[in-house]
Design an enzyme around this catalytic site. Structure first.
Site, mmCIF file in Angstrom:
data_model
loop_
_atom_site.group_PDB
_atom_site.id
_atom_site.type_symbol
_atom_site.label_atom_id
_atom_site.label_comp_id
_atom_site.label_asym_id
_atom_site.label_seq_id
_atom_site.Cartn_x
_atom_site.Cartn_y
_atom_site.Cartn_z
ATOM 1 C CG ASP A 16 0.692 -45.127 -16.128
ATOM 2 O OD1 ASP A 16 1.620 -44.357 -16.452
ATOM 3 O OD2 ASP A 16 -0.498 -44.793 -16.155
ATOM 4 N NE ARG A 96 -9.774 -52.254 -20.011
ATOM 5 C CZ ARG A 96 -8.727 -52.054 -20.781
ATOM 6 N NH1 ARG A 96 -8.253 -53.053 -21.519
ATOM 7 N NH2 ARG A 96 -8.148 -50.880 -20.839
ATOM 8 C CG ASP A 125 -10.624 -49.609 -18.395
ATOM 9 O OD1 ASP A 125 -11.676 -50.055 -18.899
ATOM 10 O OD2 ASP A 125 -9.672 -49.194 -19.081
ATOM 11 C CB SER A 179 -5.069 -41.595 -22.575
ATOM 12 O OG SER A 179 -5.271 -42.825 -21.923
#
Length: 405
Positions: A16, A96, A125, A179
């Site tokens: 990605d 995060r 996110d 994932s």
């Protein structure tokens, strides 16, 4: 697009973000600075440097943030006994704000006018990264490719990578159907069979923990030393915050501790099923409540429990850098002044069992709590007036013939 000259990209080196790197170069005709964070995810991060260099990146940041992560984010969160929706220990959520902070720091250091991330438009996110970025640098531009491009499947990403000669490793082994996100606090799993809420998760999915059925038949005992609400030693051995969490992950994983299968409510509105491994965090939560049980005043402890769901929601939804979270943190930290001592735990086949707790700051008084004669430390007759006063409003209502329901 013309005003974007340099972008700092949160870069893992995977499919990605490698595609995003090239897409940014081509779409925005800009210089890209890559930032790769080592948060204890268990994978080598240094190969990201060679991949970025191969794509013409001149400024490459690879930062070991494990100690900062646990010391400044995980530990403060656990002082509040934080869980989201009664179960989730917020392993992804708490990482995060640190990544957002470092993105902005690097943008300031390099003179970049934008940051970019690989979060999709369906998840939490994107909110967490961007709320953090705007709180720390109000005028920063944020580029979220998943909300702009049409590369909305793995097949399209692979085709783009092949067309633009993007170096992507192709492993002979079967790719994981999940994932996954990992750091020193947890591993999360989404997708695959987990998208059917009735289907049991697969045993070979788990990476850090043995199944409780296969855990040792003999329990493991450990002692955790607390200072102002934080663990500073295991079995009497002083450790840094990151060392503490890594060791608790090892011990907890070996005893089948920390597996979780939940359906949670995402901030963007949908429900999502996820499985989590948080062995060290599971131990930390149980132990912290144990040391607080003897060192915190009753009303302080109850107030903390009332505030915790709000605090957890702020972390989950990306408001770590908000004034309300910072205010709550000051209250929580002030409550931890006397949270000192030792907790003894028995770990057995997925269970964390508190078997002892002691502290020089303990509020537990055996002379008062005893079921034996207490030598006059507590006058039991005083309880009669206490009960009658607390019953007064109900006695008045009942005397007026009020119905309870």
């Amino acid at each position: 697009m013309a005003d974007v000259k340099k972008v700092v990209l949160a870069y893992s080196g995977g499919l990605d973000t490698s595609v995003i790197l090239k897409w940014l170069q081509d779409t925005y005709n800009c210089e890209v600075v890559t930032f790769t964070a080592d948060l204890g995810q268990g994978e080598e991060v240094e190969p990201a440097r060679a991949k970025a260099q191969a794509m013409g990146v001149k400024e490459i940041y690879i930062d070991d943030l494990r100690e900062e992560f646990v010391r400044d984010f995980v530990y403060p969160m656990f002082r509040a006994n934080t869980i989201y929706e009664g179960e989730y220990l917020l392993g992804t959520s708490i990482a995060r704000p640190l990544i957002a902070k470092r993105l902005i720091e690097i943008a300031n250091e390099t003179g970049a006018d934008a940051i970019s991330h690989g979060a999709t438009g369906k998840g939490n996110d994107q909110v967490r990264f961007e709320l953090g970025a705007y709180a720390l640098k109000p005028g920063v531009k944020v580029i979220a490719p998943w909300r702009e491009w049409d590369l909305l499947s793995r097949e399209k990403l692979m085709d783009y990578a092949e067309k633009h000669a993007i170096p992507i490793e192709r492993h002979g082994k079967k790719k994981s159907p999940y994932s996954m996100d990992a750091n020193l606090l947890h591993i999360s799993y989404e997708g695959g069979v987990l998208e059917d809420t009735w289907t049991e998760h697969e045993e070979d999915m788990w990476k850090w923990t043995v199944s409780p059925e296969k855990a040792p038949d003999a329990p493991t005992y450990i002692e955790l030393t607390y200072r102002k609400g934080d663990i500073v030693a295991i079995d009497g051995k002083d450790m840094t915050p990151a060392q503490v969490l890594a060791e608790l992950n090892r011990i907890g994983g070996a005893n089948g501790i920390g597996r979780l299968d939940i359906v949670e409510n995402r901030y963007v509105g949908m429900k999502s099923r996820g499985c989590y491994e948080t062995p060290g965090g599971t131990i930390m939560l149980r132990a912290h409540r144990a040391i607080e049980s003897i060192t915190l005043d009753r009303e302080v402890a109850h107030l903390k429990d009332e505030l915790m769901p709000k605090y957890a929601s702020l972390i989950y939804t990306g408001y770590w850098w908000s004034p309300e979270r910072l205010m709550l943190q000051q209250m929580i930290d002030a409550s931890q002044t006397n949270v000192n001592g030792v907790v003894r735990l028995k770990l057995y086949k997925g269970n964390v069992i508190v078997v002892g707790r002691k502290s020089d700051d303990s509020l537990f008084d055996a002379n008062i709590a005893t079921f034996e004669e207490d030598g006059g430390a507590y006058n039991q007759a005083d309880a009669a007036g206490f009960i009658k006063l607390n019953a007064l409003r109900m006695r008045i209502a009942a005397g007026k013939g009020r119905k309870l329901f």
